[in-house]
Design an enzyme around this catalytic site. Structure first.
Site, PDB file in Angstrom:
ATOM      1  N   ARG A 168       4.018  13.689  -8.216  1.00 55.39           N
ATOM      2  CA  ARG A 168       4.142  12.704  -9.296  1.00 55.39           C
ATOM      3  C   ARG A 168       2.860  12.656 -10.121  1.00 55.39           C
ATOM      4  O   ARG A 168       1.764  12.685  -9.575  1.00 55.39           O
ATOM      5  CB  ARG A 168       4.445  11.335  -8.696  1.00 55.39           C
ATOM      6  CG  ARG A 168       4.526  10.229  -9.713  1.00 55.39           C
ATOM      7  CD  ARG A 168       5.306   9.048  -9.204  1.00 55.39           C
ATOM      8  NE  ARG A 168       4.581   8.231  -8.256  1.00 55.39           N
ATOM      9  CZ  ARG A 168       5.053   7.086  -7.770  1.00 55.39           C
ATOM     10  NH1 ARG A 168       6.257   6.658  -8.107  1.00 55.39           N
ATOM     11  NH2 ARG A 168       4.357   6.386  -6.901  1.00 55.39           N
ATOM     12  N   ARG A 180      -1.339  -0.988  -9.941  1.00 54.75           N
ATOM     13  CA  ARG A 180      -0.155  -1.825 -10.113  1.00 54.75           C
ATOM     14  C   ARG A 180      -0.582  -3.280 -10.299  1.00 54.75           C
ATOM     15  O   ARG A 180      -1.714  -3.636  -9.948  1.00 54.75           O
ATOM     16  CB  ARG A 180       0.731  -1.715  -8.845  1.00 54.75           C
ATOM     17  CG  ARG A 180       1.143  -0.278  -8.568  1.00 54.75           C
ATOM     18  CD  ARG A 180       1.272  -0.019  -7.053  1.00 54.75           C
ATOM     19  NE  ARG A 180       1.489   1.413  -6.786  1.00 54.75           N
ATOM     20  CZ  ARG A 180       2.678   1.999  -6.779  1.00 54.75           C
ATOM     21  NH1 ARG A 180       3.760   1.280  -6.968  1.00 54.75           N
ATOM     22  NH2 ARG A 180       2.777   3.296  -6.555  1.00 54.75           N
ATOM     23  N   ASP A 213       4.629  -4.925  -7.402  1.00 52.71           N
ATOM     24  CA  ASP A 213       4.004  -3.650  -7.015  1.00 52.71           C
ATOM     25  C   ASP A 213       4.616  -2.484  -7.778  1.00 52.71           C
ATOM     26  O   ASP A 213       4.063  -1.377  -7.753  1.00 52.71           O
ATOM     27  CB  ASP A 213       4.118  -3.424  -5.496  1.00 52.71           C
ATOM     28  CG  ASP A 213       5.539  -3.591  -4.993  1.00 52.71           C
ATOM     29  OD1 ASP A 213       6.064  -4.709  -5.079  1.00 52.71           O
ATOM     30  OD2 ASP A 213       6.133  -2.608  -4.529  1.00 52.71           O
ATOM     31  N   ASN A 214       5.745  -2.715  -8.436  1.00 47.32           N
ATOM     32  CA  ASN A 214       6.358  -1.651  -9.224  1.00 47.32           C
ATOM     33  C   ASN A 214       6.128  -1.853 -10.720  1.00 47.32           C
ATOM     34  O   ASN A 214       6.793  -1.221 -11.545  1.00 47.32           O
ATOM     35  CB  ASN A 214       7.853  -1.556  -8.926  1.00 47.32           C
ATOM     36  CG  ASN A 214       8.110  -1.107  -7.489  1.00 47.32           C
ATOM     37  OD1 ASN A 214       7.254  -0.468  -6.878  1.00 47.32           O
ATOM     38  ND2 ASN A 214       9.259  -1.457  -6.949  1.00 47.32           N
ATOM     39  N   GLY A 247       2.698   3.712   1.379  1.00 45.75           N
ATOM     40  CA  GLY A 247       3.212   3.951   2.729  1.00 45.75           C
ATOM     41  C   GLY A 247       3.742   5.358   2.900  1.00 45.75           C
ATOM     42  O   GLY A 247       3.938   5.844   4.015  1.00 45.75           O
ATOM     43  N   ARG A 248       4.040   5.993   1.769  1.00 37.42           N
ATOM     44  CA  ARG A 248       4.569   7.372   1.873  1.00 37.42           C
ATOM     45  C   ARG A 248       4.083   8.219   0.708  1.00 37.42           C
ATOM     46  O   ARG A 248       4.760   9.144   0.285  1.00 37.42           O
ATOM     47  CB  ARG A 248       6.087   7.367   1.938  1.00 37.42           C
ATOM     48  CG  ARG A 248       6.763   6.679   0.768  1.00 37.42           C
ATOM     49  CD  ARG A 248       8.195   7.054   0.770  1.00 37.42           C
ATOM     50  NE  ARG A 248       8.947   6.247  -0.193  1.00 37.42           N
ATOM     51  CZ  ARG A 248      10.202   6.479  -0.490  1.00 37.42           C
ATOM     52  NH1 ARG A 248      10.830   7.468   0.081  1.00 37.42           N
ATOM     53  NH2 ARG A 248      10.841   5.730  -1.354  1.00 37.42           N
ATOM     54  N   LYS A 300       4.481  12.296  -3.122  1.00 37.93           N
ATOM     55  CA  LYS A 300       5.309  11.186  -2.641  1.00 37.93           C
ATOM     56  C   LYS A 300       6.272  11.717  -1.589  1.00 37.93           C
ATOM     57  O   LYS A 300       7.019  12.657  -1.860  1.00 37.93           O
ATOM     58  CB  LYS A 300       6.080  10.572  -3.818  1.00 37.93           C
ATOM     59  CG  LYS A 300       6.951   9.378  -3.458  1.00 37.93           C
ATOM     60  CD  LYS A 300       7.455   8.683  -4.716  1.00 37.93           C
ATOM     61  CE  LYS A 300       8.383   7.520  -4.378  1.00 37.93           C
ATOM     62  NZ  LYS A 300       8.895   6.862  -5.583  1.00 37.93           N
ATOM     63  N   GLY A 359       0.848  -1.209   0.000  1.00 35.69           N
ATOM     64  CA  GLY A 359       0.000   0.000   0.000  1.00 35.69           C
ATOM     65  C   GLY A 359       0.873   1.245   0.000  1.00 35.69           C
ATOM     66  O   GLY A 359       2.079   1.174   0.235  1.00 35.69           O
ATOM     67  N   GLY A 374       7.084   7.539   6.281  1.00 37.28           N
ATOM     68  CA  GLY A 374       6.249   8.207   5.281  1.00 37.28           C
ATOM     69  C   GLY A 374       6.972   9.317   4.537  1.00 37.28           C
ATOM     70  O   GLY A 374       6.364  10.032   3.740  1.00 37.28           O
TER      71      GLY A 374
HETATM   72  P1  AMP Z   1       9.276   0.992  -3.016  1.00 41.54           P
HETATM   73  O1  AMP Z   1      10.523   0.241  -2.738  1.00 41.54           O
HETATM   74  O2  AMP Z   1       9.454   2.488  -3.114  1.00 41.54           O
HETATM   75  O3  AMP Z   1       8.516   0.447  -4.194  1.00 41.54           O
HETATM   76  O4  AMP Z   1       8.345   0.811  -1.727  1.00 41.54           O
HETATM   77  C1  AMP Z   1       7.879  -0.433  -1.291  1.00 41.54           C
HETATM   78  C2  AMP Z   1       6.861  -0.240  -0.220  1.00 41.54           C
HETATM   79  O5  AMP Z   1       7.439   0.366   0.936  1.00 41.54           O
HETATM   80  C3  AMP Z   1       5.680   0.641  -0.595  1.00 41.54           C
HETATM   81  O6  AMP Z   1       4.533   0.129   0.032  1.00 41.54           O
HETATM   82  C4  AMP Z   1       6.074   1.971  -0.005  1.00 41.54           C
HETATM   83  O7  AMP Z   1       4.943   2.783   0.236  1.00 41.54           O
HETATM   84  C5  AMP Z   1       6.744   1.559   1.292  1.00 41.54           C
HETATM   85  N1  AMP Z   1       7.719   2.559   1.767  1.00 41.54           N
HETATM   86  C6  AMP Z   1       8.917   2.864   1.230  1.00 41.54           C
HETATM   87  N2  AMP Z   1       9.525   3.839   1.954  1.00 41.54           N
HETATM   88  C7  AMP Z   1       8.691   4.160   2.965  1.00 41.54           C
HETATM   89  C8  AMP Z   1       8.740   5.101   4.060  1.00 41.54           C
HETATM   90  N3  AMP Z   1       9.781   5.900   4.265  1.00 41.54           N
HETATM   91  N4  AMP Z   1       7.671   5.127   4.901  1.00 41.54           N
HETATM   92  C9  AMP Z   1       6.608   4.323   4.714  1.00 41.54           C
HETATM   93  N5  AMP Z   1       6.508   3.438   3.728  1.00 41.54           N
HETATM   94  C10 AMP Z   1       7.530   3.338   2.856  1.00 41.54           C
HETATM   95 MG    MG Z   2       6.987   0.773  -5.129  1.00 44.09          MG
END
Ligand code: AMP
Ligand code: MG
Length: 486
Positions: free
Chosen positions: A176, A183, A252-253, A92-93, A113, A90, A126
């Site tokens: 963004r 996704r 998810d990406n 997260g940030r 973001k 989900g 976040g």
């Molecule tokens: P990503 O590697 O950017 O694709 O992120 C993978 C997951 O980790 C996603 O659900 C992001 O929302 C969560 N995430 C990454 N960095 C943070 C952060 N600093 N705080 C909260 N969630 C994060």
């Molecule tokens: Mg991601």
């Protein structure tokens, strides 16, 4: 001075989906917002403009400090296979402010973001660092200008707050823009945690928004799969064309709208080697340059799996139908991949002789550690002044074979060169240069960053000389490391 109020007229069609797909969530206000980058070209395309008196108001919005009445920001739910392991994730940030109707037609998501914690943040803060948001801005815009589908970057706003990672960094928020943020992992979340009716609603929403042309097809869900597969093949072939390594192709990406999304540990390959990996956490090279086709096939299998309940009421029939489509992937990928490589040497069509010719060039490049981008430029340009590597007998002989092929294929040299100039970039975001402008930005000096953005806006223009020759040494690749989620 009269205070004007910048406003965005956003829709929220995603909130028409059941509540299990998202959670309403406000950004967390920041201490001292400062809009440090604004993408004027993109803003014009989106029909957004602001004048100086609006600066405070737009800064407040893009930092998440003031959310206008009527806007319903949400965090979206999704899951994903991360390095092969299924996990609930989900936003997260990130927070979706809403959808903007674009003057050209269609609509785009506007997302912040790095805007603070959400119900999906798990242990994260976040937030995002200034460097990582600038990096995403730079590379996503470079990808777009290379003609490759990508999420875009409208703005970067410093938060005036510290972000703690291994070290303490300045925080920032990226605005963004995406066709959507649906996704493969959104479908996986729905398949695993929600019911078939909800899955059907998500699939229908996706078809309406991204694939309206298949709405009336015999089996829209099977067509949805095939359309996504086709667009993803084109996307990955495009990545391979310019030497782009996404670095973290978790499901998810992978975007269902098939844009390049989530710029974390991505980077461009310099010397040609399919095993190239830059990401510090990718110890086994799962997401190496050469593995990208195989990984997207794997991700597509995960995506197909989620559509099984919709494709047919009889599961075995569904599996058979999905499998038949998935099995088309290898041949379809191969043919588009070879065509792209053919285009890189100026041939619009490739036969077996051409494939042999291309393979021998790639073999030489790997052995000689030749630069992927510059080698194709040297086919265009090579002269006595070219670097020593391009005076090697093997390359000179290869070029002779290529010239002979042009004659044998009855092509005219002009059109061969013109196709090469459209296919092969003259400039890419070189790793060392990217790091250097980010370092300047961390020290408060934004000009080198902006200058690089400008150079990368016209990547196919042939300049008098290659801009950053010092960054093409193979050694720079072997020590370069990139990081996720900073
Ligand atoms: P990503 O590697 O950017 O694709 O992120 C993978 C997951 O980790 C996603 O659900 C992001 O929302 C969560 N995430 C990454 N960095 C943070 C952060 N600093 N705080 C909260 N969630 C994060
Ligand atoms: Mg991601």
């Amino acid at each position: 001075m009269k205070e004007t109020t910048f406003s965005l007229n956003l829709e929220t069609s995603y909130t028409n989906l059941p509540e299990s797909f998202y959670k309403p969530c406000l950004p967390t206000p920041v201490a001292s917002p400062d809009l440090i980058l604004w993408n004027e070209n993109l803003a014009n395309e989106l029909g957004i403009s602001y004048s100086i008196p609006d600066l405070q108001s737009i800064t407040n919005l893009l930092s998440g400090n003031i959310i206008p009445q009527g806007m319903i920001p949400i965090a979206q739910a999704y899951a994903g296979h991360q390095f092969g392991n299924f996990t609930m994730l989900g936003d997260g940030r990130a927070i979706l402010l809403g959808e903007l109707a674009v003057p050209e037609g269609g609509k785009v998501d506007i997302q912040l973001k790095g805007s603070g914690r959400t119900p999906y943040s798990r242990n994260g803060d976040g937030r995002a660092t200034l460097s990582s948001m600038l990096r995403e801005y730079l590379i996503s815009e470079a990808m777009f200008n290379l003609g490759i589908p990508s999420t875009r970057s409208l703005a970067v706003t410093k938060t005036g707050e510290a972000v703690r990672r291994e070290l303490v960094h300045e925080g920032a928020i990226l605005t963004r823009i995406a066709k959507s943020h649906i996704r493969f992992g959104t479908f996986e979340y729905t398949y695993h945690f929600l019911d078939t009716e909800e899955l059907q609603k998500l699939a229908q929403y996706t078809i309406d928004r991204h694939f309206p042309e298949i709405a009336d097809s015999e089996n829209p869900y099977l067509s949805l799969f095939e359309s996504v597969m086709n667009r993803q093949i084109d996307l990955i072939v495009d990545w391979m064309r310019v030497g782009f390594i996404h670095g973290v192709m978790n499901t998810d990406n992978s975007s269902v709208a098939c844009e390049t999304i989530d710029y974390g540990p991505c980077a461009f390959m310099n010397s040609y080697d399919p095993s190239t990996v830059f990401s510090s956490i990718d110890a086994n090279g799962r997401y190496s340059f050469g593995n990208q086709p195989g990984i997207i096939h794997w991700n597509l299998a995960c995506f197909a799996n989620t559509l099984l309940p919709l494709i047919d009421s009889d599961e075995s029939v569904s599996i058979e139908k999905a499998k038949t489509k998935l099995d088309i992937f290898p041949d379809r990928f191969e043919s588009r991949y070879w065509k792209m490589l053919g285009n890189k040497i100026g041939f619009s069509e490739v036969d077996e002789n051409d494939k042999t010719l291309i393979s021998s060039l790639l073999n030489w490049m790997k052995k000689a550690k030749a630069d992927y981008t510059n080698t194709f430029l040297q086919i265009e340009y090579a002269s006595e002044e070219s670097p020593a590597i391009y005076q090697e007998v093997e390359f000179v002989e290869w070029k002779q074979r290529w010239s002979d092929r042009i004659v044998a294929k009855n092509l005219d040299r002009e059109s061969v060169l013109s196709l090469m100039q459209k296919t092969n970039p003259f400039v890419i975001p070189r790793n060392a240069r990217v790091e250097s402008v980010l370092q300047s930005a961390r020290l408060g000096e934004m000009e080198p960053f902006k200058e690089l953005v400008k150079i990368l806006a016209s990547p196919y223009a042939r300049l008098d000389k290659i801009p950053f020759p010092e960054e093409e040494t193979p050694e720079s690749d072997s020590i370069y490391q990139t990081f996720c989620g900073t």
